[in-house]
Design a protein around this motif. Structure first.
Motif, PDB file in Angstrom:
ATOM      1  N   LYS A 189       0.814  -1.211   0.000  1.00  0.00           N
ATOM      2  CA  LYS A 189       0.000   0.000   0.000  1.00  0.00           C
ATOM      3  C   LYS A 189       0.846   1.258   0.000  1.00  0.00           C
ATOM      4  O   LYS A 189       0.478   2.277  -0.582  1.00  0.00           O
ATOM      5  N   GLU A 190       2.005   1.176   0.687  1.00  0.00           N
ATOM      6  CA  GLU A 190       2.859   2.367   0.774  1.00  0.00           C
ATOM      7  C   GLU A 190       3.333   2.792  -0.610  1.00  0.00           C
ATOM      8  O   GLU A 190       3.461   3.985  -0.877  1.00  0.00           O
ATOM      9  N   ALA A 191       3.551   1.806  -1.515  1.00  0.00           N
ATOM     10  CA  ALA A 191       3.961   2.136  -2.876  1.00  0.00           C
ATOM     11  C   ALA A 191       2.822   2.849  -3.605  1.00  0.00           C
ATOM     12  O   ALA A 191       3.038   3.815  -4.335  1.00  0.00           O
ATOM     13  N   VAL A 192       1.618   2.367  -3.384  1.00  0.00           N
ATOM     14  CA  VAL A 192       0.440   2.966  -4.015  1.00  0.00           C
ATOM     15  C   VAL A 192       0.269   4.404  -3.534  1.00  0.00           C
ATOM     16  O   VAL A 192       0.051   5.319  -4.331  1.00  0.00           O
ATOM     17  N   LEU A 193       0.404   4.598  -2.230  1.00  0.00           N
ATOM     18  CA  LEU A 193       0.220   5.930  -1.667  1.00  0.00           C
ATOM     19  C   LEU A 193       1.313   6.883  -2.134  1.00  0.00           C
ATOM     20  O   LEU A 193       1.064   8.062  -2.387  1.00  0.00           O
ATOM     21  N   GLN A 194       2.515   6.351  -2.264  1.00  0.00           N
ATOM     22  CA  GLN A 194       3.616   7.172  -2.760  1.00  0.00           C
ATOM     23  C   GLN A 194       3.322   7.644  -4.169  1.00  0.00           C
ATOM     24  O   GLN A 194       3.458   8.834  -4.485  1.00  0.00           O
ATOM     25  N   LEU A 195       2.886   6.700  -5.007  1.00  0.00           N
ATOM     26  CA  LEU A 195       2.542   7.048  -6.385  1.00  0.00           C
ATOM     27  C   LEU A 195       1.429   8.096  -6.398  1.00  0.00           C
ATOM     28  O   LEU A 195       1.484   9.064  -7.158  1.00  0.00           O
ATOM     29  N   ARG A 211      -1.833  10.531 -15.311  1.00  0.00           N
ATOM     30  CA  ARG A 211      -2.147   9.195 -14.826  1.00  0.00           C
ATOM     31  C   ARG A 211      -1.003   8.667 -13.966  1.00  0.00           C
ATOM     32  O   ARG A 211       0.131   9.099 -14.099  1.00  0.00           O
ATOM     33  N   GLY A 212      -1.305   7.713 -13.118  1.00  0.00           N
ATOM     34  CA  GLY A 212      -0.268   7.048 -12.339  1.00  0.00           C
ATOM     35  C   GLY A 212      -0.259   5.568 -12.674  1.00  0.00           C
ATOM     36  O   GLY A 212      -1.316   4.944 -12.739  1.00  0.00           O
ATOM     37  N   VAL A 213       0.935   5.024 -12.936  1.00  0.00           N
ATOM     38  CA  VAL A 213       1.050   3.600 -13.251  1.00  0.00           C
ATOM     39  C   VAL A 213       2.050   2.952 -12.301  1.00  0.00           C
ATOM     40  O   VAL A 213       3.216   3.346 -12.256  1.00  0.00           O
ATOM     41  N   LEU A 214       1.576   1.993 -11.558  1.00  0.00           N
ATOM     42  CA  LEU A 214       2.459   1.236 -10.676  1.00  0.00           C
ATOM     43  C   LEU A 214       2.964   0.008 -11.417  1.00  0.00           C
ATOM     44  O   LEU A 214       2.177  -0.792 -11.916  1.00  0.00           O
ATOM     45  N   VAL A 215       4.286  -0.110 -11.523  1.00  0.00           N
ATOM     46  CA  VAL A 215       4.893  -1.250 -12.207  1.00  0.00           C
ATOM     47  C   VAL A 215       5.584  -2.116 -11.169  1.00  0.00           C
ATOM     48  O   VAL A 215       6.462  -1.643 -10.452  1.00  0.00           O
ATOM     49  N   ALA A 216       5.165  -3.361 -11.066  1.00  0.00           N
ATOM     50  CA  ALA A 216       5.725  -4.275 -10.066  1.00  0.00           C
ATOM     51  C   ALA A 216       5.423  -5.709 -10.476  1.00  0.00           C
ATOM     52  O   ALA A 216       4.496  -5.948 -11.248  1.00  0.00           O
ATOM     53  N   LYS A 221      -2.336  -7.967  -1.091  1.00  0.00           N
ATOM     54  CA  LYS A 221      -3.775  -8.122  -1.214  1.00  0.00           C
ATOM     55  C   LYS A 221      -4.523  -6.785  -1.323  1.00  0.00           C
ATOM     56  O   LYS A 221      -5.201  -6.526  -2.291  1.00  0.00           O
ATOM     57  N   GLY A 222      -4.367  -5.937  -0.329  1.00  0.00           N
ATOM     58  CA  GLY A 222      -5.155  -4.704  -0.286  1.00  0.00           C
ATOM     59  C   GLY A 222      -4.806  -3.674  -1.349  1.00  0.00           C
ATOM     60  O   GLY A 222      -5.590  -2.763  -1.616  1.00  0.00           O
ATOM     61  N   ALA A 223      -3.615  -3.818  -1.951  1.00  0.00           N
ATOM     62  CA  ALA A 223      -3.100  -2.751  -2.825  1.00  0.00           C
ATOM     63  C   ALA A 223      -3.961  -2.554  -4.076  1.00  0.00           C
ATOM     64  O   ALA A 223      -4.184  -1.430  -4.526  1.00  0.00           O
ATOM     65  N   GLN A 224      -4.470  -3.659  -4.610  1.00  0.00           N
ATOM     66  CA  GLN A 224      -5.290  -3.606  -5.827  1.00  0.00           C
ATOM     67  C   GLN A 224      -6.496  -2.687  -5.624  1.00  0.00           C
ATOM     68  O   GLN A 224      -6.755  -1.787  -6.425  1.00  0.00           O
TER      69      GLN A 224
END
Lengths: 258, 258
Positions: A189-195, A211-216, A221-224
């Motif tokens: 989640k921290e990566a999502v919030l950072q983005l 737009r924001g794109v998370l690449v990983a 679980k919760g991040a989606q």
DNA sequence: GAGTGGATTTCGCAT
DNA sequence: ATGCGAAGTCCACTC
């Protein structure tokens, strides 16, 4: 010409002998291993004491110190490189004090019995390489942006914005700005919030849709759900794939060269 | 009854002998140190290679692995505890493979020359104690609130509020609520901002004047100014002082008990 | 078992 | 030198 002695071993040395060996090893910038019964005091950023017991005590050429117990990955006491050593021997106890400036801290180790001392002169020119790091993933994306999405055009990378650094940003096929945040392993989640912070920050700066794109390689679980809530995109990407792309490109460059 | 052999040393063992020693040490849960010429491959969360060179290779009783070069505090390659070992020897090369599940990763180390093997049975019951942590500072403040300011009455500690945790809060001599944020080392701007958030959050919840007090041994350069700007207070407090207070109180408790 | 936060984090890189 | 972010971080604790 004397031959190099990579390893010199002293088993159960008398404490007087041990003292001399330690003094000469630390002043001569040798790597030193001691196995023996010891207790340790640390004073510095925090303080600690370690009661007597048998441990492995290591001093390296650059003055780093490691004290290891028989279990655990981490040393129980340590000192990063740059220590100065003071070795003394009194009433049956060998004391090695390692002092560091900045931050000021010291480890004092007392031995009442030394089972073993090893003095090493290690020759080691071998190079260490770490692959498939986040940096490699970034390089791979810059080399072949289509692995994130078709038609993406990278503009720049490691761009400083208010909350930190954006890994890559570019323009997508619809002319929107795409902020790309890369994680080399499962993103939380921290990566999502950072983005989200980055995207927010850029929206306040540019006059264009962002737009924001998370690449990983994976999401927790919760991040989606959080991504969806925040209106961000996700692109699954395996670091091994990135390593492959870099390899291919290097090969191609070589081929083009000849 | 055989006497314990805390340290068994093998100098320049033949590779066949070395293989047997390593197998018996890893299966027998002994601590093992090898000094020799080796190269290392790691596969797991990332991948790495280390070219040939002389290093110190350590396996501990719990199956942790450390590979140290002659310089630097950190191991160049490692594996936390819980590895399973596979030792083989073929055409003049000793190979030790350490495999871990969750995360799935492995280190493979190849030796073409072994200078030294040490097998250790370390007896170590000594307790390790670390002092003057942030928690200790909190305890000291609760034990003797006057070290923050005269007349302070702590109400509670580690209270959950919106942005995180408040280390301590209490009521001052003028009946105002005091939010105390503790840092055990030099406090930076982030500590100030965190405290500001806490204060803000509490102001929205209580019908009383609310102050913020940052307690730390030191401040980074910009933090002082930021504190003033945000209307927060600072109280310099050395963790060693806190350790002292805790020691005194424990002594007093003992005295009261008898 | 997974997620979260701290560490004597260490280390590297930018300012 | 200082500050900031990343790490194969590791580790302990909570949910």
């Amino acid at each position: 010409m004397p031959q190099r002695r990579p390893v010199i071993v002293y088993e159960n040395p008398r404490l007087e002998i041990a003292t001399e060996i330690v003094k000469s090893a630390t002043s001569g910038r040798k790597t030193l291993i001691i196995a023996g019964n010891c207790w340790v005091d640390y004073q510095g950023r925090a303080s600690s004491t370690l009661e007597p017991g048998e441990r492995i005590f290591i001093v390296k050429e650059d003055g780093s110190v490691l004290i290891h117990r028989s279990k655990g990955y981490e040393p129980v006491n340590w000192q990063p490189s740059g220590s100065v050593f003071y070795t003394t021997q009194r009433s049956g106890i060998l004391t090695i004090r390692a002092v560091r400036r900045k931050p000021r801290e010291s480890i004092t180790t007392h031995f009442d019995h030394v089972h073993l001392i090893v003095v090493l002169s290690l020759v080691d020119k071998g190079e260490f390489s770490l692959y498939a790091s986040e940096e490699d993933m970034q390089r791979a994306i810059l080399l072949r942006p289509s692995i994130v999405e078709e038609g993406l055009k990278p503009i720049t990378y490691e761009k400083k914005v208010e909350p930190g650094f954006i890994d890559v940003y570019g323009i997508d096929t619809k002319g929107r700005m795409a902020i790309i945040e890369i994680k080399r392993k499962t993103a939380g989640k921290e990566a999502v919030l950072q983005l989200a912070k980055y995207v927010d920050s850029v929206r306040n700066m540019v006059n264009r849709e962002v737009r924001g794109v998370l690449v990983a390689p994976q999401l927790v679980k919760g991040a989606q759900k959080l991504l969806v809530t925040l209106g961000l995109d996700y692109r699954q990407l395996d670091p091994r794939k990135c390593a492959e792309i870099i390899r291919e490109t290097e090969t191609k460059k070589l081929a083009d060269f000849y």
